[in-house]
Write an enzyme that holds these catalytic residues in place. Structure first.
Site, PDB file in Angstrom:
ATOM      1  N   GLN A  62      15.511 -33.809 -69.826  1.00 35.13           N
ATOM      2  CA  GLN A  62      15.919 -33.117 -71.057  1.00 35.13           C
ATOM      3  C   GLN A  62      17.431 -33.259 -71.264  1.00 35.13           C
ATOM      4  O   GLN A  62      17.905 -33.508 -72.374  1.00 35.13           O
ATOM      5  CB  GLN A  62      15.529 -31.641 -70.962  1.00 35.13           C
ATOM      6  CG  GLN A  62      16.046 -30.778 -72.082  1.00 35.13           C
ATOM      7  CD  GLN A  62      15.386 -29.414 -72.079  1.00 35.13           C
ATOM      8  OE1 GLN A  62      14.268 -29.258 -72.588  1.00 35.13           O
ATOM      9  NE2 GLN A  62      16.038 -28.419 -71.509  1.00 35.13           N
ATOM     10  N   MET A  73      13.937 -21.961 -59.730  1.00 38.04           N
ATOM     11  CA  MET A  73      13.454 -20.876 -60.587  1.00 38.04           C
ATOM     12  C   MET A  73      12.886 -21.452 -61.873  1.00 38.04           C
ATOM     13  O   MET A  73      13.434 -22.398 -62.440  1.00 38.04           O
ATOM     14  CB  MET A  73      14.584 -19.905 -60.903  1.00 38.04           C
ATOM     15  CG  MET A  73      14.965 -19.093 -59.703  1.00 38.04           C
ATOM     16  SD  MET A  73      16.075 -17.768 -60.155  1.00 38.04           S
ATOM     17  CE  MET A  73      16.364 -17.104 -58.512  1.00 38.04           C
ATOM     18  N   SER A  74      11.765 -20.887 -62.319  1.00 38.79           N
ATOM     19  CA  SER A  74      11.109 -21.350 -63.540  1.00 38.79           C
ATOM     20  C   SER A  74      10.248 -20.217 -64.070  1.00 38.79           C
ATOM     21  O   SER A  74       9.639 -19.474 -63.286  1.00 38.79           O
ATOM     22  CB  SER A  74      10.231 -22.561 -63.228  1.00 38.79           C
ATOM     23  OG  SER A  74       9.336 -22.782 -64.295  1.00 38.79           O
ATOM     24  N   HIS A 106      18.341 -19.089 -66.146  1.00 42.77           N
ATOM     25  CA  HIS A 106      18.847 -18.903 -67.515  1.00 42.77           C
ATOM     26  C   HIS A 106      20.169 -18.140 -67.484  1.00 42.77           C
ATOM     27  O   HIS A 106      21.115 -18.474 -68.213  1.00 42.77           O
ATOM     28  CB  HIS A 106      17.857 -18.078 -68.347  1.00 42.77           C
ATOM     29  CG  HIS A 106      16.496 -18.688 -68.506  1.00 42.77           C
ATOM     30  ND1 HIS A 106      15.384 -18.177 -67.904  1.00 42.77           N
ATOM     31  CD2 HIS A 106      16.080 -19.759 -69.229  1.00 42.77           C
ATOM     32  CE1 HIS A 106      14.321 -18.893 -68.246  1.00 42.77           C
ATOM     33  NE2 HIS A 106      14.712 -19.871 -69.047  1.00 42.77           N
ATOM     34  N   GLY A 160      20.159 -26.709 -68.275  1.00 39.16           N
ATOM     35  CA  GLY A 160      20.005 -26.704 -66.825  1.00 39.16           C
ATOM     36  C   GLY A 160      19.656 -28.080 -66.276  1.00 39.16           C
ATOM     37  O   GLY A 160      18.827 -28.786 -66.863  1.00 39.16           O
ATOM     38  N   GLN A 161      20.235 -28.413 -65.117  1.00 35.30           N
ATOM     39  CA  GLN A 161      19.911 -29.655 -64.413  1.00 35.30           C
ATOM     40  C   GLN A 161      18.444 -29.665 -63.981  1.00 35.30           C
ATOM     41  O   GLN A 161      17.858 -30.719 -63.758  1.00 35.30           O
ATOM     42  CB  GLN A 161      20.842 -29.808 -63.202  1.00 35.30           C
ATOM     43  CG  GLN A 161      20.608 -31.040 -62.346  1.00 35.30           C
ATOM     44  CD  GLN A 161      20.734 -32.334 -63.135  1.00 35.30           C
ATOM     45  OE1 GLN A 161      21.588 -32.443 -64.024  1.00 35.30           O
ATOM     46  NE2 GLN A 161      19.881 -33.302 -62.821  1.00 35.30           N
ATOM     47  N   LYS A 162      17.841 -28.482 -63.856  1.00 34.90           N
ATOM     48  CA  LYS A 162      16.416 -28.361 -63.509  1.00 34.90           C
ATOM     49  C   LYS A 162      15.565 -29.294 -64.383  1.00 34.90           C
ATOM     50  O   LYS A 162      14.626 -29.910 -63.913  1.00 34.90           O
ATOM     51  CB  LYS A 162      16.013 -26.899 -63.702  1.00 34.90           C
ATOM     52  CG  LYS A 162      14.572 -26.622 -63.962  1.00 34.90           C
ATOM     53  CD  LYS A 162      13.862 -26.402 -62.679  1.00 34.90           C
ATOM     54  CE  LYS A 162      12.368 -26.266 -62.799  1.00 34.90           C
ATOM     55  NZ  LYS A 162      11.837 -25.920 -64.092  1.00 34.90           N
TER      56      LYS A 162
HETATM   57  P1  AMP Z   1      13.421 -22.860 -70.638  1.00 37.55           P
HETATM   58  O1  AMP Z   1      13.403 -21.413 -71.045  1.00 37.55           O
HETATM   59  O2  AMP Z   1      12.520 -23.166 -69.498  1.00 37.55           O
HETATM   60  O3  AMP Z   1      13.276 -23.799 -71.807  1.00 37.55           O
HETATM   61  O4  AMP Z   1      14.890 -23.128 -70.068  1.00 37.55           O
HETATM   62  C1  AMP Z   1      16.020 -22.884 -70.855  1.00 37.55           C
HETATM   63  C2  AMP Z   1      17.207 -23.527 -70.196  1.00 37.55           C
HETATM   64  O5  AMP Z   1      17.393 -22.971 -68.895  1.00 37.55           O
HETATM   65  C3  AMP Z   1      17.035 -25.040 -70.006  1.00 37.55           C
HETATM   66  O6  AMP Z   1      18.270 -25.685 -70.256  1.00 37.55           O
HETATM   67  C4  AMP Z   1      16.650 -25.138 -68.558  1.00 37.55           C
HETATM   68  O7  AMP Z   1      17.000 -26.380 -67.979  1.00 37.55           O
HETATM   69  C5  AMP Z   1      17.459 -24.018 -67.957  1.00 37.55           C
HETATM   70  N1  AMP Z   1      16.872 -23.607 -66.669  1.00 37.55           N
HETATM   71  C6  AMP Z   1      15.584 -23.297 -66.439  1.00 37.55           C
HETATM   72  N2  AMP Z   1      15.398 -23.032 -65.119  1.00 37.55           N
HETATM   73  C7  AMP Z   1      16.596 -23.215 -64.520  1.00 37.55           C
HETATM   74  C8  AMP Z   1      17.063 -23.109 -63.172  1.00 37.55           C
HETATM   75  N3  AMP Z   1      16.256 -22.775 -62.170  1.00 37.55           N
HETATM   76  N4  AMP Z   1      18.366 -23.374 -62.932  1.00 37.55           N
HETATM   77  C9  AMP Z   1      19.200 -23.731 -63.948  1.00 37.55           C
HETATM   78  N5  AMP Z   1      18.828 -23.839 -65.229  1.00 37.55           N
HETATM   79  C10 AMP Z   1      17.545 -23.588 -65.519  1.00 37.55           C
END
Ligand code: AMP
Length: 277
Positions: free
Chosen positions: A150, A181-182, A34, A144-146
């Site tokens: 989406q 990372m997640s 993030h 994020g490309q993760k």
């Molecule tokens: P989330 O809180 O999981 O909904 O993620 C919010 C944003 O952060 C989304 O655009 C995700 O794709 C991005 N994001 C989550 N994990 C990563 C990561 N490891 N690297 C880059 N972006 C990320």
């Protein structure tokens, strides 16, 4: 850094922000993935807005909405250190008041992959992202490309609805062992965390095969499957070698591909992907 909850508070704070404004939508429990989005927005925009909202409409009843990790005080500290200007933390009632009945549905690109195994997920995502965009009115928004599908869905929606917002895609941030990372990694115990590195290792093995000239879609998918099958704690939900724009499965890779997968490690569902250029 200002923190707001209601639409009225948001509108007032937004009026005072110099443009261009960059928006980073998140569900909180922030990590360096993030923060790399926030950093990129900081570099490219005069004002940075981060939203934190665990969006109930993108979770199905059997998913982890209630258990989803939350730590707002920690998130706010991290965002302050990253020089965020404004944080919007709407409540579910702000986003979906009684009588709410309007939905945004992107059609074809939401059907395969995550869309096939998480029915309704992207309807929730595209609706909430539209509402975040309409609230913040950013010039740029960072994803994020993760979450590869989406990104495709949001880009399609932005084109189809003439949204005057540039969608910026930021590379996946990984742990040193390769694990993407997640926020959900917090569900993993130590043994599962080690096993979870199998996702990126499998993607790397398939990518190496591609670099050595392998272009057959089935062969690339089989490489992913075989590699993951060797890890006893991992259970495949899907592996894919797809057209990066349409997300249709490829027989042959002629013009790049998105290699992606969803894998259960123990009870935790993880996703990862790489782009083959
Ligand atoms: P989330 O809180 O999981 O909904 O993620 C919010 C944003 O952060 C989304 O655009 C995700 O794709 C991005 N994001 C989550 N994990 C990563 C990561 N490891 N690297 C880059 N972006 C990320």
């Amino acid at each position: 850094m200002k923190v707001v909850e209601t639409l009225e508070e948001l509108w007032k704070a937004r009026e005072e922000l110099p443009e261009p404004v960059g928006l980073v939508p998140t569900m909180g429990y922030l990590h360096n993935g993030h923060l790399s989005l926030v950093k990129r927005a900081r570099k490219e925009c005069v004002s940075v807005v981060v939203s934190i909202f665990v969006n109930p409409t993108q979770f199905s009843p059997e998913e982890d909405l209630e258990a989803y990790p939350r730590d707002i005080p920690r998130d706010l500290k991290l965002l302050e250190s990253a020089h965020t200007d404004l944080v919007w933390m709407p409540t579910p009632e702000v986003m979906y008041p009684d009588g709410y009945q309007t939905w945004v549905e992107v059609e074809e690109v939401t059907k395969p992959l995550e869309g096939a195994v998480r029915p309704g997920h992207f309807r929730g995502v595209s609706t909430v992202v539209t509402k975040l965009f309409n609230g913040v009115l950013p010039q740029k928004a960072y994803f994020g490309q993760k979450d590869a599908q989406q990104v495709v869905v949001i880009q399609q929606m932005a084109r189809d609805l003439n949204l005057p917002i540039e969608i910026v895609v930021v590379p996946t941030v990984r742990e040193r062992n390769g694990l993407a990372m997640s926020s959900r990694n917090t569900y993993l115990n130590e043994e599962e965390r080690e096993a979870a590195t199998v996702l990126y290792r499998a993607l790397q093995v398939a990518e190496e095969a591609y670099q050595s000239g392998e272009r057959d879609g089935n062969t690339l998918r089989t490489i992913l499957e075989d590699y993951i099958h060797a890890e006893p704690l991992a259970k495949i939900q899907y592996v894919s070698c797809a057209n990066p724009l349409t997300l249709d499965e490829l027989d042959e890779v002629t013009n790049g591909a998105l290699l992606s997968m969803a894998v259960f490690v123990g009870k935790t569902r993880l996703i990862d992907n790489v782009i083959l250029e």
